[in-house]
Design a protein around this motif. Sequence first.
Motif: not given
Length: 217
Positions: A107-116
């Motif tokens: 869930y967090f990979l797609v709806y959490g903090t974007p990967v810089p």
Amino acid sequence: MVNSEAKTPRERYRAQVRTEIKERAWEQIATAGASALSLNAIAKQMGMSGPALYRYFAGRDELITELVRDAYRSLADTFGAAVRTGADATALAHALRAWALADPQRYFLVYGTPVPGYHAPDDVTAIAQEIMAALLDACARLPEDRPASAFDEHLEDHRDWAAGHPAPTATLHRALTFWTRLHGVLSLELSGHFTGMGFDPARFFTTELGELTGTLE
């Protein structure tokens, strides 16, 4: 798609290695987050050299893309299955929560903090739009009983995110409200911010949903 039984031994081996690489990547993400993902560390865990692993994924971004694509595809399939059984907006919301709770790191990979420094390719965006289209369809079936707002007027000229969906502006606004409020609750719950507060997050989610759908008792 090629049937697995028709694949050559080399193709089956390659698929198995790619699957293991992704499993190791999820373990890393669970421990340190997606921004710390390291192909070299994965290679070491698997007893491979860095160059050997790069034969399966060209770089970090390609691996992240595969994980993001898998995550979005999983949610799109979850929504698709719900829609085929006649799910309304409430059922879709509960399907979203069940999907998120089943694998918080996904869930967090797609709806959490974007990967810089990472930008998803167009095909991943298309899957995300498929998910939103299901929500827009569900929201279009809800009774609309509120007056138009200034934001509705703004949305009328800013609806590219809806990818051509024919929903009226009021439905776009309602779908955005659903998406932001429910993800807000889910993100706080999965991050542990409700821990120790003494209430049941599931009941809070249901109450928020009732307010959104006008079915709160």
